[in-house]
Design a protein around this motif. Structure first.
Motif, PDB file in Angstrom:
ATOM      1  N   GLU A  53      47.533  20.239 -32.303  1.00 34.30           N
ATOM      2  CA  GLU A  53      47.165  19.688 -31.776  1.00 34.30           C
ATOM      3  C   GLU A  53      45.009  20.042 -31.801  1.00 34.30           C
ATOM      4  O   GLU A  53      44.507  19.627 -31.740  1.00 34.30           O
ATOM      5  N   ALA A  56      43.866  17.144 -33.885  1.00 37.53           N
ATOM      6  CA  ALA A  56      43.547  16.131 -33.519  1.00 37.53           C
ATOM      7  C   ALA A  56      42.268  16.755 -32.957  1.00 37.53           C
ATOM      8  O   ALA A  56      41.610  15.195 -32.801  1.00 37.53           O
ATOM      9  N   ARG A  60      38.577  14.459 -33.829  1.00 37.23           N
ATOM     10  CA  ARG A  60      38.177  13.437 -32.701  1.00 37.23           C
ATOM     11  C   ARG A  60      36.510  14.314 -32.313  1.00 37.23           C
ATOM     12  O   ARG A  60      36.280  13.407 -32.142  1.00 37.23           O
ATOM     13  N   ALA A 115      44.958  16.072 -39.567  1.00 39.33           N
ATOM     14  CA  ALA A 115      44.547  14.773 -38.358  1.00 39.33           C
ATOM     15  C   ALA A 115      43.339  13.741 -39.045  1.00 39.33           C
ATOM     16  O   ALA A 115      42.451  14.373 -39.667  1.00 39.33           O
ATOM     17  N   ALA A 117      40.645  10.890 -37.134  1.00 37.06           N
ATOM     18  CA  ALA A 117      40.354  10.173 -35.713  1.00 37.06           C
ATOM     19  C   ALA A 117      38.960   8.867 -36.249  1.00 37.06           C
ATOM     20  O   ALA A 117      38.441   8.821 -37.362  1.00 37.06           O
ATOM     21  N   GLU A 127      43.279   7.178 -33.825  1.00 36.41           N
ATOM     22  CA  GLU A 127      44.259   9.033 -34.138  1.00 36.41           C
ATOM     23  C   GLU A 127      45.316   8.948 -34.491  1.00 36.41           C
ATOM     24  O   GLU A 127      46.735   8.247 -33.958  1.00 36.41           O
ATOM     25  N   THR A 128      45.612   9.719 -36.092  1.00 40.22           N
ATOM     26  CA  THR A 128      46.710  11.073 -35.959  1.00 40.22           C
ATOM     27  C   THR A 128      46.720  11.970 -36.825  1.00 40.22           C
ATOM     28  O   THR A 128      45.796  12.097 -37.742  1.00 40.22           O
ATOM     29  N   VAL A 129      47.994  12.608 -36.307  1.00 41.28           N
ATOM     30  CA  VAL A 129      48.215  13.569 -37.680  1.00 41.28           C
ATOM     31  C   VAL A 129      49.396  13.421 -38.710  1.00 41.28           C
ATOM     32  O   VAL A 129      51.092  12.467 -37.755  1.00 41.28           O
TER      33      VAL A 129
END
Length: 202
Positions: A53, A56, A60, A115, A117, A127-129
């Motif tokens: 989290e 990510a 962002r 991550a 974004a 977005e992805t992790v």
């Protein structure tokens, strides 16, 4: 002919040389404009706990910070966390802290959460992790000292006190995850999204 089909170069909101090299090797035209944010302050204000989290969220925030000023351009933000369980590590401040991190990681499995974004006009489009699991081999005090001597000041450039693309490779016995995730930019899903938006010629 360039691979990038955007009307202006892509932006990578990162000062990481590893990320810049990874993106540069794809042949995509881009410009590096680091995001001017206090990562630790932003992380604390978000009150997030899990490593994925946090990575990510910071990816962002970096993308959005630059996108607010470069509204017509596509901006990539990226971040990476290193954790053993829920215990997060940050970049070591010097040799003593680097040695402490190596002792804590030696003989154990840790995870790198990387991550990425993509933003445009202040909005997140993708977005992805991705996660890599790294098993560091047991290390003696003599081996840690030798590694730190050979690696020099470079140990403070990366969380965990290692760079896998350099001398850090000697520290590991097993790696699960792709090269791009380990270096902090999950390229394959990012390229797939750009391709789906007809932004790549290849």
């Amino acid at each position: 002919m360039t691979i990038w089909r955007g009307t202006t170069p892509l932006i990578l909101a990162s000062q990481s040389h590893a990320r810049q090299a990874l993106l540069g090797n794809t042949g995509i035209e881009f410009e590096a404009i680091p995001a001017n944010i206090d990562e630790r302050a932003v992380q604390q204000s978000a009150a997030l706990a899990t490593p994925g989290e946090i990575a990510a969220f910071l990816a962002r925030e970096k993308a959005l910070a630059v996108s607010m000023f470069e509204v017509d351009r596509y901006v990539i933000g990226a971040d990476q966390t290193l954790a053993v369980g829920e215990t997060l590590f940050t970049k070591p401040a010097g040799r003593v802290q680097a040695a402490e991190q190596l002792r804590a990681l030696a003989g154990r499995v840790h995870e790198l959460h990387s991550a990425v974004a993509l933003a445009r006009a202040g909005k997140i489009l993708f977005e992805t992790v991705a996660v890599a699991r790294m098993t560091m081999r047991p290390l003696s005090e003599a081996e840690i000292a030798t590694y730190l001597d050979e690696a020099g000041d470079g140990v403070t450039a990366s969380v965990g006190a290692y760079q896998l693309e350099g001398l850090g490779v000697h520290l590991f016995e097993r790696i699960e995850g792709d090269h791009f995730t380990i270096l902090g930019l999950p390229l394959l899903p990012l390229l797939s999204f750009l391709r789906s938006q007809h932004l790549l010629a290849l």
